[in-house]
Design a protein around this motif. Structure first.
Motif, PDB file in Angstrom:
ATOM      1  N   SER A 199      15.996  68.593  -0.936  1.00 35.56           N
ATOM      2  CA  SER A 199      17.201  68.898  -1.856  1.00 35.56           C
ATOM      3  C   SER A 199      17.378  67.641  -2.971  1.00 35.56           C
ATOM      4  O   SER A 199      18.578  67.667  -3.432  1.00 35.56           O
ATOM      5  CB  SER A 199      18.204  69.105  -0.914  1.00 35.56           C
ATOM      6  OG  SER A 199      18.656  67.976  -0.011  1.00 35.56           O
TER       7      SER A 199
ATOM      8  N   ASP B 259      15.898  56.466   6.976  1.00 41.00           N
ATOM      9  CA  ASP B 259      16.596  57.527   7.566  1.00 41.00           C
ATOM     10  C   ASP B 259      16.580  58.835   6.831  1.00 41.00           C
ATOM     11  O   ASP B 259      17.359  59.894   7.003  1.00 41.00           O
ATOM     12  CB  ASP B 259      18.136  57.030   7.956  1.00 41.00           C
ATOM     13  CG  ASP B 259      18.077  56.188   8.783  1.00 41.00           C
ATOM     14  OD1 ASP B 259      17.163  56.072   9.790  1.00 41.00           O
ATOM     15  OD2 ASP B 259      18.796  55.163   9.071  1.00 41.00           O
TER      16      ASP B 259
ATOM     17  N   HIS C 247      21.777  73.395  -1.074  1.00 44.18           N
ATOM     18  CA  HIS C 247      22.110  72.036  -0.422  1.00 44.18           C
ATOM     19  C   HIS C 247      22.743  71.017  -1.475  1.00 44.18           C
ATOM     20  O   HIS C 247      23.396  70.071  -0.935  1.00 44.18           O
ATOM     21  CB  HIS C 247      20.707  71.644   0.261  1.00 44.18           C
ATOM     22  CG  HIS C 247      20.628  72.150   1.402  1.00 44.18           C
ATOM     23  ND1 HIS C 247      20.140  73.587   1.552  1.00 44.18           N
ATOM     24  CD2 HIS C 247      20.022  71.729   2.472  1.00 44.18           C
ATOM     25  CE1 HIS C 247      19.738  73.738   2.806  1.00 44.18           C
ATOM     26  NE2 HIS C 247      19.745  72.668   3.386  1.00 44.18           N
TER      27      HIS C 247
ATOM     28  N   THR D 137      15.795  62.357   5.624  1.00 43.61           N
ATOM     29  CA  THR D 137      15.211  63.355   6.174  1.00 43.61           C
ATOM     30  C   THR D 137      14.396  64.457   5.294  1.00 43.61           C
ATOM     31  O   THR D 137      14.436  64.133   4.133  1.00 43.61           O
ATOM     32  CB  THR D 137      16.075  64.370   6.967  1.00 43.61           C
ATOM     33  OG1 THR D 137      17.242  64.896   5.974  1.00 43.61           O
ATOM     34  CG2 THR D 137      17.014  63.536   7.867  1.00 43.61           C
TER      35      THR D 137
ATOM     36  N   ASP E 109       9.964  69.847  10.776  1.00 43.43           N
ATOM     37  CA  ASP E 109      11.235  70.193  11.117  1.00 43.43           C
ATOM     38  C   ASP E 109      11.992  69.463   9.880  1.00 43.43           C
ATOM     39  O   ASP E 109      11.872  68.449   9.567  1.00 43.43           O
ATOM     40  CB  ASP E 109      11.525  69.295  12.326  1.00 43.43           C
ATOM     41  CG  ASP E 109      12.955  69.630  13.024  1.00 43.43           C
ATOM     42  OD1 ASP E 109      13.839  69.762  12.034  1.00 43.43           O
ATOM     43  OD2 ASP E 109      13.244  68.768  13.942  1.00 43.43           O
ATOM     44  N   LEU E 110      12.997  70.421   9.299  1.00 44.69           N
ATOM     45  CA  LEU E 110      13.535  70.075   8.066  1.00 44.69           C
ATOM     46  C   LEU E 110      14.645  68.720   8.348  1.00 44.69           C
ATOM     47  O   LEU E 110      14.975  67.914   7.491  1.00 44.69           O
ATOM     48  CB  LEU E 110      14.569  71.114   7.585  1.00 44.69           C
ATOM     49  CG  LEU E 110      13.953  72.369   7.037  1.00 44.69           C
ATOM     50  CD1 LEU E 110      14.654  73.482   6.853  1.00 44.69           C
ATOM     51  CD2 LEU E 110      13.140  71.900   5.703  1.00 44.69           C
ATOM     52  N   ASP E 111      14.973  68.431   9.632  1.00 41.55           N
ATOM     53  CA  ASP E 111      15.832  67.468   9.906  1.00 41.55           C
ATOM     54  C   ASP E 111      15.209  66.242  10.795  1.00 41.55           C
ATOM     55  O   ASP E 111      15.868  65.272  10.987  1.00 41.55           O
ATOM     56  CB  ASP E 111      17.006  68.101  10.926  1.00 41.55           C
ATOM     57  CG  ASP E 111      17.964  69.112  10.334  1.00 41.55           C
ATOM     58  OD1 ASP E 111      18.340  68.579   8.979  1.00 41.55           O
ATOM     59  OD2 ASP E 111      18.148  70.181  10.740  1.00 41.55           O
ATOM     60  N   GLN E 112      14.028  66.243  10.586  1.00 47.07           N
ATOM     61  CA  GLN E 112      13.350  65.001  10.901  1.00 47.07           C
ATOM     62  C   GLN E 112      13.314  64.095   9.849  1.00 47.07           C
ATOM     63  O   GLN E 112      13.008  64.511   8.763  1.00 47.07           O
ATOM     64  CB  GLN E 112      11.737  65.575  11.325  1.00 47.07           C
ATOM     65  CG  GLN E 112      10.932  64.511  11.977  1.00 47.07           C
ATOM     66  CD  GLN E 112      11.520  63.537  13.038  1.00 47.07           C
ATOM     67  OE1 GLN E 112      12.054  62.757  12.834  1.00 47.07           O
ATOM     68  NE2 GLN E 112      11.456  64.072  14.204  1.00 47.07           N
ATOM     69  N   ARG E 113      13.021  62.595  10.253  1.00 44.67           N
ATOM     70  CA  ARG E 113      12.867  61.790   9.146  1.00 44.67           C
ATOM     71  C   ARG E 113      11.703  61.975   8.511  1.00 44.67           C
ATOM     72  O   ARG E 113      10.516  61.989   9.210  1.00 44.67           O
ATOM     73  CB  ARG E 113      13.172  60.247   9.607  1.00 44.67           C
ATOM     74  CG  ARG E 113      14.373  60.124  10.404  1.00 44.67           C
ATOM     75  CD  ARG E 113      14.509  58.942  11.219  1.00 44.67           C
ATOM     76  NE  ARG E 113      15.863  58.426  11.636  1.00 44.67           N
ATOM     77  CZ  ARG E 113      16.174  57.433  12.617  1.00 44.67           C
ATOM     78  NH1 ARG E 113      15.049  56.794  13.160  1.00 44.67           N
ATOM     79  NH2 ARG E 113      17.116  57.249  12.763  1.00 44.67           N
TER      80      ARG E 113
ATOM     81  N   GLY F 197      21.507  60.406  -0.181  1.00 45.98           N
ATOM     82  CA  GLY F 197      22.578  61.307   0.436  1.00 45.98           C
ATOM     83  C   GLY F 197      23.833  61.103  -0.167  1.00 45.98           C
ATOM     84  O   GLY F 197      24.646  62.020  -0.074  1.00 45.98           O
TER      85      GLY F 197
ATOM     86  N   ARG G  66      14.959  67.354   4.840  1.00 40.81           N
ATOM     87  CA  ARG G  66      15.911  68.163   4.141  1.00 40.81           C
ATOM     88  C   ARG G  66      16.526  67.566   3.049  1.00 40.81           C
ATOM     89  O   ARG G  66      16.712  68.123   1.769  1.00 40.81           O
ATOM     90  CB  ARG G  66      16.982  68.633   4.998  1.00 40.81           C
ATOM     91  CG  ARG G  66      17.912  69.505   4.517  1.00 40.81           C
ATOM     92  CD  ARG G  66      19.086  69.801   5.684  1.00 40.81           C
ATOM     93  NE  ARG G  66      18.663  70.118   6.997  1.00 40.81           N
ATOM     94  CZ  ARG G  66      18.521  71.501   7.115  1.00 40.81           C
ATOM     95  NH1 ARG G  66      18.690  72.498   6.221  1.00 40.81           N
ATOM     96  NH2 ARG G  66      17.947  71.992   8.235  1.00 40.81           N
ATOM     97  N   ASP G  67      16.660  66.132   3.214  1.00 40.42           N
ATOM     98  CA  ASP G  67      17.266  65.255   2.147  1.00 40.42           C
ATOM     99  C   ASP G  67      16.518  65.327   0.901  1.00 40.42           C
ATOM    100  O   ASP G  67      16.563  65.401  -0.341  1.00 40.42           O
ATOM    101  CB  ASP G  67      17.502  63.728   2.547  1.00 40.42           C
ATOM    102  CG  ASP G  67      18.544  63.693   3.391  1.00 40.42           C
ATOM    103  OD1 ASP G  67      19.569  64.572   3.515  1.00 40.42           O
ATOM    104  OD2 ASP G  67      18.652  62.779   4.269  1.00 40.42           O
TER     105      ASP G  67
END
Length: 388
Positions: free
Chosen positions: A113, A105, A301, A107, A86-90, A150, A109-110
């Motif tokens: 990118s 925190d 992103h 993710t 899941d891209l938005d899971q930590r 981020g 996705r972070d």
């Protein structure tokens, strides 16, 4: 008379003769020991398969440096597509040790990118450590980020594949290298290896160092950053025994283990073939990626000033946003270049897949400048072919 050793060999489909001519023009201008390969697919059909220069053939393999990241993150895209990741899971959900030093925190996705800030380690890495993604991951899990995650982005040049690879290993029990072999490379018999088997060693050509002119060397000297700067740490120049990054693929341990950030070995056929398989029907098989997955990973992103490269960059998820570099490509083109000059990408809107590989480092490093000319020639020929 033209120098025969720099005359392009190989084949092009009808309508792509201009690509051969442009490749020949590049070879003539580069001269000397210029050796390179160029391959392109249109709609899953190989339409360009060329090589030029001493020693090299269409079957030759070289180190492709960061073009490896495209292979690694194609695996991640497949796992996201499967619902395994899941891209938005930590990241720390999958890998608890990663939460150290304020990284709880961040993710997936972070991380993909280049926004996590974990571009290297304070003490740097030995050559043997750079070859081992597990060692890199363990060290980076304990490392404090070099900026607040981020708030900015910077190219995780030597570590991104180890970081995402550890997430993959924690969830699947397999390495990125194993999954790439099972799900991508062997499926299409691609000449793109994350871990080069011994039997393919005779096909490998050593990477040759850059030979800058005095003017080019002055430009490189002017752009030099300190070994303890963010850039220096990201490229491992902070270690007192830092290996020569230009020569990494020339060391068997790097080729054998295939670290997922920089250790891939491939031909242009392998580079282009992988991206063709990602977006097109190939060898009678459906595309590896569904259109929405390809679009999600290609979507920009991070764009703007890269804290590591100290230049304008654009990243999707694990891939470079290639259309930002070559605007004539379709929106949503994605791929990755390599330090010695390689470039490879998929352009789903135009049905194109492209792979370029060269043996000697190009000035100033990264995607070789001639890629712009060659991509324009391929794109123009493909546009004409679609109109016929």
């Amino acid at each position: 008379m033209p120098d025969e050793k720099n005359t392009p060999q190989g084949t092009v489909s009808e309508g792509f003769e201009s690509v051969r001519r442009e490749f020949g023009a590049v070879a003539a201008e580069e001269g000397g020991d210029y050796a390179a390969q160029l391959v392109a697919y249109l709609g899953g059909e190989r339409v360009v398969d060329l090589w030029t220069g001493p020693e090299i053939t269409g079957d030759s393999l070289t180190g492709v440096f960061s073009s490896t990241k495209g292979a690694a993150h194609l695996v991640v895209a497949l796992l996201v597509q499967d619902g395994v990741l899941d891209l938005d899971q930590r990241v720390s959900h999958y890998w608890p040790e990663f939460a150290a030093e304020g990284k709880r925190d961040i993710t997936l996705r972070d991380l993909l990118s280049h926004r996590a800030g974990v571009v290297g380690a304070d003490s740097g890495f030995l050559l043997e450590e750079l070859a081992d993604d597990r060692v890199i991951a363990e060290r980076l899990a304990a490392q404090a980020p070099y900026w607040r995650p981020g708030t900015a982005f910077g190219y995780h040049a030597l570590g991104i594949g180890a970081l995402t690879g550890e997430v993959v290993r924690r969830v699947t029990g397999q390495s990125i290298q194993e999954l790439f072999e099972d799900r991508v490379r062997s499926r299409h018999d691609l000449d793109f290896f994350l871990g080069l088997p011994e039997e393919h060693e005779p096909r490998f050509l050593t990477t040759l160092p850059m030979l800058p002119t005095p003017e080019q060397q002055a430009q490189l000297d002017a752009a030099e950053t300190g070994p303890r700067s963010v850039t220096g740490i990201a490229f491992n120049r902070n270690h007192p025994q830092a290996p020569d990054l230009e020569a990494l693929p020339n060391v068997r341990v790097i080729r054998a283990k295939g670290p997922a950030s920089v250790g891939g070995v491939a031909s242009a056929r392998g580079l282009a073939g992988m991206y063709a398989a990602a977006i097109s029907e190939l060898d009678g098989r459906a595309p590896l990626l569904k259109p929405d997955t390809a679009a999600a990973f290609a979507q920009i992103h991070s764009i703007g000033y890269d804290l590591v490269s100290r230049a304008h960059k654009a990243f999707g998820l694990g891939f470079s946003a290639t259309g930002d570099v070559y605007p004539l490509l379709g929106q949503g083109a994605f791929g990755h270049s390599g330090a010695a000059g390689s470039q490879a990408f998929a352009d789903p809107r135009n049905g194109l897949a492209y792979g370029y590989n060269r043996r000697r480092f190009a000035f100033p490093g990264g995607a070789a400048p001639e890629n712009g000319r060659l991509i324009a020639a391929v794109h123009a020929a493909a546009t004409s072919a679609r109109r016929r």
